[in-house]
Design an enzyme around this catalytic site. Structure first.
Site, PDB file in Angstrom:
ATOM      1  N   ASP A  63       0.770  -1.253   0.000  1.00 42.95           N
ATOM      2  CA  ASP A  63       0.000   0.000   0.000  1.00 42.95           C
ATOM      3  C   ASP A  63       0.799   1.301   0.000  1.00 42.95           C
ATOM      4  O   ASP A  63       0.764   2.089  -0.940  1.00 42.95           O
ATOM      5  CB  ASP A  63      -1.009  -0.003   1.163  1.00 42.95           C
ATOM      6  CG  ASP A  63      -0.403  -0.392   2.516  1.00 42.95           C
ATOM      7  OD1 ASP A  63       0.820  -0.629   2.589  1.00 42.95           O
ATOM      8  OD2 ASP A  63      -1.165  -0.451   3.512  1.00 42.95           O
ATOM      9  N   GLU A  91      -8.340   3.939   7.155  1.00 43.74           N
ATOM     10  CA  GLU A  91      -8.088   4.320   5.749  1.00 43.74           C
ATOM     11  C   GLU A  91      -9.259   5.016   5.061  1.00 43.74           C
ATOM     12  O   GLU A  91      -9.068   5.991   4.326  1.00 43.74           O
ATOM     13  CB  GLU A  91      -7.643   3.099   4.935  1.00 43.74           C
ATOM     14  CG  GLU A  91      -6.236   2.609   5.269  1.00 43.74           C
ATOM     15  CD  GLU A  91      -6.149   1.857   6.584  1.00 43.74           C
ATOM     16  OE1 GLU A  91      -7.208   1.407   7.087  1.00 43.74           O
ATOM     17  OE2 GLU A  91      -5.031   1.724   7.133  1.00 43.74           O
TER      18      GLU A  91
HETATM   19  C1  DMJ Z   1      -1.365   2.171  10.365  1.00 40.00           C
HETATM   20  O1  DMJ Z   1      -0.367   1.784  11.218  1.00 40.00           O
HETATM   21  C2  DMJ Z   1      -0.833   2.851   9.161  1.00 40.00           C
HETATM   22  O2  DMJ Z   1      -1.841   3.536   8.514  1.00 40.00           O
HETATM   23  C3  DMJ Z   1      -0.183   1.909   8.207  1.00 40.00           C
HETATM   24  O3  DMJ Z   1       0.300   2.555   7.068  1.00 40.00           O
HETATM   25  C4  DMJ Z   1      -1.162   0.861   7.806  1.00 40.00           C
HETATM   26  N1  DMJ Z   1      -1.746   0.228   8.937  1.00 40.00           N
HETATM   27  C5  DMJ Z   1      -2.212   0.998  10.040  1.00 40.00           C
HETATM   28  C6  DMJ Z   1      -3.653   1.421   9.969  1.00 40.00           C
HETATM   29  O4  DMJ Z   1      -4.498   0.550   9.410  1.00 40.00           O
END
Ligand code: DMJ
Length: 678
Positions: free
Chosen positions: A441, A578
């Site tokens: 991502d 998100e």
């Molecule tokens: C967070 O720690 C951050 O946004 C990371 O990039 C992805 N996972 C979590 C939130 O879901």
């Protein structure tokens, strides 16, 4: 009593001596009047010449001292108004005129102002006066000019041990710095690792004195202004109270068992929450968290931590708290942490190892694999660059940028990257999955955000890679469901076989796309952003809880029963941010309040299903309101991201944080945008 134009004072005691004086004065006047006029003129001339000679003999310093003393003693009432730090000033807009708040409006007394002005001239350097320059070591000077206009730090920060800088001391005891030979990049790296409590060869305290002109000025936030924002603040306070009571100083709260959860032993929830509290105007909570960071946050424990997680949560959290509050204690902590994370970059390929031991300063690949996650090694650059720009020490930005260069040079699939990369060989794992969800991502997110952070340079590799990658998303990963035409982003298993699976994590993408479009990316990005927003919202609304599952699947053909479906093992919700993050970008960049209403529906769903006595909890099943299977964990991103984005989404001022001036890291921590380096 008046007597012939003179005022005669009559004192009750000592009246005899007063009349003797009077007689003496009269006879002196008579004698003077009896002298011829030319003689009187000669005497006056002689006295005048004597006075002029005495004045010419006094040094400039004595005169200045006499005049300052005079100013002090007379305590002049009219204030001399100096420019003060502007709490509303956003970084990167140095031409902003300072606003003067009510408190500042009073201005310092003139004497203080004069002293301050003098100190300012001496401490910050007068371009024409070599004596007045506080010299930076050559290693620092070599990195380019200081970037911001000198400003005194906020009043309440001046006395802090780690970072409080006493300008007067700076003047009275100038640091005579032996010119240092510029260190090479590898030498800087070695030095930082060898002495993690130092910076550029001196203590943080000394270093902070040298970088006084570029220190952050701090920002002002007014707190909640409407009912929705107040509801979010209440949710934050409820979460904080539970954490404080049952997990204080530990990483996370387990709100069902009312116990703590440890991951890295770094008080993650406290550090991750700092900037949220500051933005929400929760001064008391911010203060207690700040004091914990200063007195109890330690990085010297011999324990492996994940480079990416600690960078986005702790380094990002500290840097953001520093920029928003102007408190240099946070910068000093960030610098120590940055030094202790550097061993991760001592790999043969310049791709960092995933794990670092902050105490014994060693690093290695994860225990379960020789590879690092691609998103992890490419999601540390905003923070490391900001640390360099904030401290004027280049090594952090250099090591992190090398990862950009290395990954840029690797072969990709239409700009898309496999989710594993080897820190020893510097190559992607063959046949690894391609995904905009877990492990992939934020590679795409940081291409765009780094480009914004560094001033949006034309034809920069970051933005070229980003554009190519989004083309790849459009041509290789984007599909529509057969009946309802929901747009989604699938995955390529083994790097080639399409799988109609989308993680909730991918719902960050609409926000990133609209941010890119705002910064000049093509309309195709905006259309994808809008369509994906609809789908992500649907992944919430399709469930009776109005909360989204961790993973959703999409129909490939009309034979599939439902266009969007969730498998039982994927039906959990971890309080992730998100989609709320994307709603915030859409609202902030368009002003359309529909996104606020969508967010309000989701916020209420969290209130209904995730709120428990001691906080908010993750749950195992969003598909049944009667059986949500509460899971007993409140991750720190609930307070750093989810609640922060809700709060900003509901703001009456959609630019409460101006996206032209700030860039959010992957954990929701705003960092300043820097002007393009020429
Ligand atoms: C967070 O720690 C951050 O946004 C990371 O990039 C992805 N996972 C979590 C939130 O879901």
């Amino acid at each position: 009593m008046k007597d012939g134009g003179h005022i005669t004072l009559t004192l009750s005691s000592g009246s005899a001596s007063a009349s003797v004086d009077e007689r003496g004065r009269k006879s002196l006047r008579r004698a003077w009047n009896q002298l011829p006029r030319c003689q009187r003129n000669l005497i006056i001339l002689g006295i005048t010449a004597f006075c002029v000679t005495v004045l010419l003999c006094l040094s400039g310093d004595q005169l200045l001292a006499a005049s300052l003393k005079d100013v002090d003693e007379k305590s002049i009432v009219a204030p001399y108004q100096l420019p003060m730090p502007n709490p509303h000033h956003h970084p990167g807009v140095d031409k902003d005129l300072p606003e003067v708040t009510a408190a500042e409006d009073k201005g310092p007394p003139r004497a203080e102002a004069l002293k301050d002005k003098l100190n300012e001239l001496i401490a910050y350097g007068d371009a024409n006066s070599a004596e007045n320059v506080v010299r930076l070591p050559e290693t620092v000077v070599a990195q380019g000019p200081l970037q911001a206009v000198a400003q005194p730090p906020p009043e309440d920060n001046k006395d802090q041990d780690m970072g409080g800088i006493d300008i007067l001391n700076n003047v009275e005891e100038p640091i005579i710095q032996e010119p240092r030979k510029p260190l090479g990049e590898r030498e800087q790296l070695d030095e930082a690792i060898k002495s993690p409590l130092n910076m550029g060869g001196v203590s943080f305290k000394e270093h902070l004195k040298k970088i006084q002109p570029i220190l952050a000025k701090g920002q002002h936030f007014h707190g909640a202004t409407n009912e929705r924002q107040s509801a979010v603040v209440a949710a934050f306070k409820h979460s904080w109270a539970g954490y404080k009571k049952y997990a204080w100083g530990h990483d996370n709260l387990k709100p069902i068992s009312q116990y703590s959860h440890e991951w890295f032993g770094l008080g993650l929830t406290i550090v991750d929450s700092l900037d949220t509290m500051y933005i929400m105007g929760l001064d008391d909570e911010f203060k207690e968290a700040r004091d914990w960071v200063e007195n109890s946050l330690r990085f010297d424990t011999k324990r492996d931590v994940n480079l990416f997680e600690v960078t986005i949560r702790v380094l990002g959290g500290l840097l953001s708290a520093y920029h928003l509050s102007g408190d240099t204690m946070f910068l000093a902590k960030a610098a120590e942490l940055g030094n202790r994370l550097l061993p991760a970059f001592l790999s043969p390929s310049n791709i960092p190892y995933s794990d670092v031991n902050l105490g014994d300063l060693s690093a290695h690949s994860p225990k379960w694999s020789p590879d690092s996650s691609t998103s992890e090694v490419t999601t540390i650059q905003l923070e490391f660059r900001d640390l360099s720009r904030s401290t004027n020490v280049s090594v952090y930005e250099q090591v992190a940028h090398k990862v950009n260069e290395k990954v840029h040079d690797l072969d990709k699939n239409h700009g898309l990257v496999p989710i594993f990369i080897n820190a020893n060989t510097g190559t992607f794992r063959n046949y690894a999955t391609i995904s905009l969800g877990a492990r992939g991502d934020s590679y795409y997110e940081y291409l765009l955000k780094q480009w914004i952070q560094t001033g949006r340079k034309d034809n920069d590799n970051l933005i070229l890679d980003y554009m190519q990658a989004i083309d790849g998303v459009l041509t290789q990963l984007m599909r529509r469901t057969p009946r309802e035409h929901w747009v989604y982003i699938g995955e390529l298993i083994n790097g080639k076989d399409f799988k109609p699976k989308m993680d909730h994590l991918t719902c960050y993408l609409p926000g990133t796309l609209i941010l890119g479009h705002q910064n000049g990316m093509p309309d195709s990005h905006l259309i994808l952003a809008r369509d994906l927003m609809d789908t992500c919202y649907q992944t919430y609304m399709m469930n009776p809880t109005h909360l989204a599952a961790e993973i959703s699947y999409f129909a490939l053909t009309e034979k599939d029963d439902q266009d969007i479906y969730v498998k039982p093992n994927d039906a959990h919700n971890l309080l992730r941010p998100e989609f709320v993050e994307s709603l915030y970008y859409f609202y902030s960049l368009t002003g359309n309040r529909t996104y606020q209403d969508m967010g309000w529906t989701i916020f209420q769903a969290f209130e209904t299903h995730a709120k428990v006595n001691a906080g908010y909890t993750s749950m195992g099943n969003v598909k049944n309101t009667q059986n949500t299977r509460l899971r007993d964990l409140m991750e720190s991103f609930w307070m750093s991201e989810t609640l922060k984005y809700f709060y900003l989404l509901f703001s009456d001022d959609r630019k409460e944080i101006d996206l032209d001036q700030w860039v959010f890291n992957s954990e929701g921590h705003p960092l300043p945008v820097y002007p393009l380096k020429t």
